[in-house]
Motif scaffolding. Structure first.
Motif, PDB file in Angstrom:
ATOM      1  N   SER A  53      -9.386  -4.882   0.004  1.00 46.55           N
ATOM      2  CA  SER A  53     -10.111  -3.642  -0.309  1.00 46.55           C
ATOM      3  C   SER A  53     -10.306  -3.412  -1.807  1.00 46.55           C
ATOM      4  CB  SER A  53      -9.414  -2.441   0.314  1.00 46.55           C
ATOM      5  OG  SER A  53      -9.505  -2.515   1.709  1.00 46.55           O
ATOM      6  N   PRO A  54      -9.270  -3.567  -2.639  1.00 46.31           N
ATOM      7  CA  PRO A  54      -9.505  -3.386  -4.082  1.00 46.31           C
ATOM      8  C   PRO A  54     -10.497  -4.414  -4.641  1.00 46.31           C
ATOM      9  CG  PRO A  54      -7.157  -3.314  -3.603  1.00 46.31           C
ATOM     10  CD  PRO A  54      -7.848  -3.753  -2.353  1.00 46.31           C
ATOM     11  N   LEU A  55     -10.472  -5.617  -4.085  1.00 45.80           N
ATOM     12  CA  LEU A  55     -11.427  -6.635  -4.547  1.00 45.80           C
ATOM     13  C   LEU A  55     -12.854  -6.237  -4.185  1.00 45.80           C
ATOM     14  CD1 LEU A  55      -9.448  -9.862  -3.611  1.00 45.80           C
ATOM     15  CD2 LEU A  55      -9.679  -8.784  -5.857  1.00 45.80           C
ATOM     16  N   ARG A  56     -13.018  -5.633  -3.006  1.00 50.69           N
ATOM     17  CA  ARG A  56     -14.347  -5.167  -2.609  1.00 50.69           C
ATOM     18  C   ARG A  56     -14.817  -4.042  -3.529  1.00 50.69           C
ATOM     19  NH1 ARG A  56     -16.196  -1.533   2.220  1.00 50.69           N
ATOM     20  NH2 ARG A  56     -18.419  -1.820   2.047  1.00 50.69           N
ATOM     21  N   THR A  57     -13.928  -3.126  -3.867  1.00 53.51           N
ATOM     22  CA  THR A  57     -14.287  -2.032  -4.768  1.00 53.51           C
ATOM     23  C   THR A  57     -14.682  -2.586  -6.131  1.00 53.51           C
ATOM     24  OG1 THR A  57     -12.811  -0.527  -3.585  1.00 53.51           O
ATOM     25  CG2 THR A  57     -13.454   0.113  -5.811  1.00 53.51           C
ATOM     26  N   LEU A  58     -13.934  -3.557  -6.633  1.00 51.32           N
ATOM     27  CA  LEU A  58     -14.287  -4.197  -7.914  1.00 51.32           C
ATOM     28  C   LEU A  58     -15.630  -4.903  -7.823  1.00 51.32           C
ATOM     29  CD1 LEU A  58     -10.942  -5.709  -9.265  1.00 51.32           C
ATOM     30  CD2 LEU A  58     -12.373  -3.970 -10.339  1.00 51.32           C
ATOM     31  N   ASN A  88     -14.959   5.754  -9.006  1.00 49.59           N
ATOM     32  CA  ASN A  88     -14.658   4.473  -8.363  1.00 49.59           C
ATOM     33  C   ASN A  88     -13.357   3.862  -8.877  1.00 49.59           C
ATOM     34  OD1 ASN A  88     -16.818   4.267  -6.506  1.00 49.59           O
ATOM     35  ND2 ASN A  88     -18.200   3.752  -8.184  1.00 49.59           N
ATOM     36  N   LEU A  89     -13.087   4.023 -10.163  1.00 53.95           N
ATOM     37  CA  LEU A  89     -11.818   3.512 -10.714  1.00 53.95           C
ATOM     38  C   LEU A  89     -10.622   4.301 -10.183  1.00 53.95           C
ATOM     39  CD1 LEU A  89     -12.787   2.661 -14.405  1.00 53.95           C
ATOM     40  CD2 LEU A  89     -12.347   1.065 -12.513  1.00 53.95           C
ATOM     41  N   ALA A  90     -10.797   5.610  -9.992  1.00 57.76           N
ATOM     42  CA  ALA A  90      -9.725   6.419  -9.405  1.00 57.76           C
ATOM     43  C   ALA A  90      -9.455   5.969  -7.972  1.00 57.76           C
ATOM     44  CB  ALA A  90     -10.096   7.898  -9.446  1.00 57.76           C
ATOM     45  N   PHE A  91     -10.510   5.699  -7.214  1.00 57.81           N
ATOM     46  CA  PHE A  91     -10.322   5.215  -5.842  1.00 57.81           C
ATOM     47  C   PHE A  91      -9.683   3.830  -5.844  1.00 57.81           C
ATOM     48  CE2 PHE A  91     -11.813   3.350  -1.792  1.00 57.81           C
ATOM     49  CZ  PHE A  91     -11.176   4.238  -0.938  1.00 57.81           C
ATOM     50  N   LEU A  92     -10.076   2.985  -6.784  1.00 57.71           N
ATOM     51  CA  LEU A  92      -9.461   1.663  -6.922  1.00 57.71           C
ATOM     52  C   LEU A  92      -7.965   1.796  -7.209  1.00 57.71           C
ATOM     53  CD1 LEU A  92      -9.661  -1.455  -7.227  1.00 57.71           C
ATOM     54  CD2 LEU A  92     -10.216  -1.054  -9.634  1.00 57.71           C
ATOM     55  N   VAL A  97      -2.265   1.449  -5.300  1.00 56.49           N
ATOM     56  CA  VAL A  97      -0.991   2.110  -4.999  1.00 56.49           C
ATOM     57  C   VAL A  97      -0.651   1.922  -3.522  1.00 56.49           C
ATOM     58  CG1 VAL A  97       0.137   4.370  -4.796  1.00 56.49           C
ATOM     59  CG2 VAL A  97      -1.090   3.766  -6.889  1.00 56.49           C
ATOM     60  N   VAL A  98      -1.628   2.110  -2.653  1.00 58.94           N
ATOM     61  CA  VAL A  98      -1.396   1.933  -1.213  1.00 58.94           C
ATOM     62  C   VAL A  98      -1.015   0.486  -0.925  1.00 58.94           C
ATOM     63  CG1 VAL A  98      -2.480   2.020   1.081  1.00 58.94           C
ATOM     64  CG2 VAL A  98      -2.888   3.856  -0.562  1.00 58.94           C
ATOM     65  N   LEU A  99      -1.674  -0.456  -1.561  1.00 57.79           N
ATOM     66  CA  LEU A  99      -1.343  -1.876  -1.391  1.00 57.79           C
ATOM     67  C   LEU A  99       0.086  -2.156  -1.852  1.00 57.79           C
ATOM     68  CD1 LEU A  99      -2.125  -4.810  -0.732  1.00 57.79           C
ATOM     69  CD2 LEU A  99      -3.065  -4.976  -3.049  1.00 57.79           C
ATOM     70  N   ALA A 100       0.463  -1.630  -3.005  1.00 62.26           N
ATOM     71  CA  ALA A 100       1.823  -1.854  -3.519  1.00 62.26           C
ATOM     72  C   ALA A 100       2.867  -1.271  -2.565  1.00 62.26           C
ATOM     73  CB  ALA A 100       1.970  -1.246  -4.910  1.00 62.26           C
ATOM     74  N   LEU A 101       2.618  -0.073  -2.065  1.00 69.43           N
ATOM     75  CA  LEU A 101       3.563   0.536  -1.117  1.00 69.43           C
ATOM     76  C   LEU A 101       3.633  -0.265   0.179  1.00 69.43           C
ATOM     77  CD1 LEU A 101       2.823   4.325  -1.624  1.00 69.43           C
ATOM     78  CD2 LEU A 101       4.820   3.037  -2.396  1.00 69.43           C
ATOM     79  N   MET A 102       2.520  -0.815   0.601  1.00 69.63           N
ATOM     80  CA  MET A 102       2.520  -1.647   1.795  1.00 69.63           C
ATOM     81  C   MET A 102       3.361  -2.903   1.570  1.00 69.63           C
ATOM     82  SD  MET A 102      -0.613  -3.602   3.705  1.00 69.63           S
ATOM     83  CE  MET A 102      -0.738  -4.736   2.336  1.00 69.63           C
ATOM     84  N   LEU A 103       3.152  -3.561   0.449  1.00 73.28           N
ATOM     85  CA  LEU A 103       3.894  -4.788   0.168  1.00 73.28           C
ATOM     86  C   LEU A 103       5.390  -4.531  -0.025  1.00 73.28           C
ATOM     87  CD1 LEU A 103       1.338  -6.577  -2.175  1.00 73.28           C
ATOM     88  CD2 LEU A 103       1.812  -7.047   0.249  1.00 73.28           C
ATOM     89  N   ARG A 104       5.738  -3.347  -0.508  1.00 65.54           N
ATOM     90  CA  ARG A 104       7.149  -2.987  -0.678  1.00 65.54           C
ATOM     91  C   ARG A 104       7.771  -2.456   0.611  1.00 65.54           C
ATOM     92  NH1 ARG A 104       7.831   1.181  -4.862  1.00 65.54           N
ATOM     93  NH2 ARG A 104      10.017   0.637  -4.674  1.00 65.54           N
ATOM     94  N   ARG A 105       6.947  -2.316   1.654  1.00 67.16           N
ATOM     95  CA  ARG A 105       7.373  -1.783   2.951  1.00 67.16           C
ATOM     96  C   ARG A 105       7.930  -0.366   2.824  1.00 67.16           C
ATOM     97  NH1 ARG A 105       9.860  -6.742   6.436  1.00 67.16           N
ATOM     98  NH2 ARG A 105       8.236  -8.224   5.954  1.00 67.16           N
ATOM     99  N   SER A 106       7.299   0.397   1.962  1.00 66.29           N
ATOM    100  CA  SER A 106       7.725   1.767   1.706  1.00 66.29           C
ATOM    101  C   SER A 106       7.415   2.669   2.898  1.00 66.29           C
ATOM    102  CB  SER A 106       7.013   2.313   0.470  1.00 66.29           C
ATOM    103  OG  SER A 106       7.244   3.696   0.328  1.00 66.29           O
ATOM    104  N   GLN A 111       1.567   7.480   5.083  1.00 66.56           N
ATOM    105  CA  GLN A 111       1.007   8.728   4.554  1.00 66.56           C
ATOM    106  C   GLN A 111      -0.095   8.444   3.544  1.00 66.56           C
ATOM    107  OE1 GLN A 111       4.670  10.219   3.008  1.00 66.56           O
ATOM    108  NE2 GLN A 111       4.958  11.655   4.716  1.00 66.56           N
ATOM    109  N   LEU A 112       0.155   7.506   2.641  1.00 66.45           N
ATOM    110  CA  LEU A 112      -0.855   7.204   1.635  1.00 66.45           C
ATOM    111  C   LEU A 112      -2.045   6.457   2.217  1.00 66.45           C
ATOM    112  CD1 LEU A 112       1.539   7.846  -0.564  1.00 66.45           C
ATOM    113  CD2 LEU A 112      -0.309   6.962  -1.966  1.00 66.45           C
ATOM    114  N   PHE A 113      -1.823   5.684   3.262  1.00 64.94           N
ATOM    115  CA  PHE A 113      -2.949   5.031   3.927  1.00 64.94           C
ATOM    116  C   PHE A 113      -3.871   6.095   4.528  1.00 64.94           C
ATOM    117  CE2 PHE A 113      -5.202   2.883   7.359  1.00 64.94           C
ATOM    118  CZ  PHE A 113      -5.702   1.777   6.690  1.00 64.94           C
TER     119      PHE A 113
END
Length: 188
Positions: A53-58, A88-92, A97-106, A111-113
């Motif tokens: 998703s972030p790559l698509r936004t970029l 668009n940068l704010a959404f990126l 942040v959502v990706l990082a929380l996902m990878l950390r299994r937070s 909620q952030l998703f």
């Protein structure tokens, strides 16, 4: 059949088939719900989509560079372009942040998703209002052509994933980590 009917038929297939299989597989009770942990099954597909998703936004930002150059020549065009890029940068940033929380299994990932899902139409609406008001064009001109198709499709597909995130046993079992300071504070 016209092109638009074919277009919607393809969209229905792309959304409907995965939804059918997701609902069908969710209807089957798991033999061992405690064993459903980690990135596997549908969660692996969601992880791939979230990582892309972030790559698509970029890519969307990069593909808009020529449009921004043309926009700069209009009165207030620079302000309109900078505002759109900032949104668009704010959404990126939110996606990262959502990706990082996902990878950390937070435990905060679900909620952030959901917040990311709600942010999609908010960013689109704010962007449309911004461009319309700064350039002084009617909203219907700012939304010319198929401008609504991609955002609506993305919102619907992400909504299906949001429902999965809140219904899935695997998601519930995987995203359990709290931050380190809370773990230290609760330690005996």
């Amino acid at each position: 059949m016209s092109f638009s009917v074919w277009h919607w038929a393809i969209v229905l297939l792309l959304i409907g088939v995965p939804v059918f299989f997701a609902v069908r597989s969710a209807a089957k009770p798991s033999q061992n719900p405690a064993g459903l942990v980690g990135f596997g099954g549908w969660l692996m597909l969601l992880a791939i989509v979230q990582a892309l998703s972030p790559l698509r936004t970029l890519a969307d930002l990069v593909n808009s560079v020529e449009g921004y150059r043309q926009l700069m020549t209009l009165p207030n065009g620079a302000l309109a372009a900078y505002g759109e890029v900032a949104l668009n940068l704010a959404f990126l940033a939110l996606q990262l942040v959502v990706l990082a929380l996902m990878l950390r299994r937070s435990h905060r990932f679900p909620q952030l998703f959901l917040f990311q899902w709600f942010a999609m139409p908010v960013v689109f609406i704010l962007d449309t209002i911004w461009i319309s008001s700064i350039l002084g064009v009617p909203v219907n001109q700012a939304l010319a052509g198929d401008a609504l198709v991609a955002p609506i499709a993305s919102f619907v597909v992400t909504g299906i994933w949001a429902a999965y995130v809140y219904k899935s046993v695997r998601v519930r079992n995987t995203f359990t980590r709290t931050n380190a300071s809370a773990q230290v504070a609760s330690a005996p």
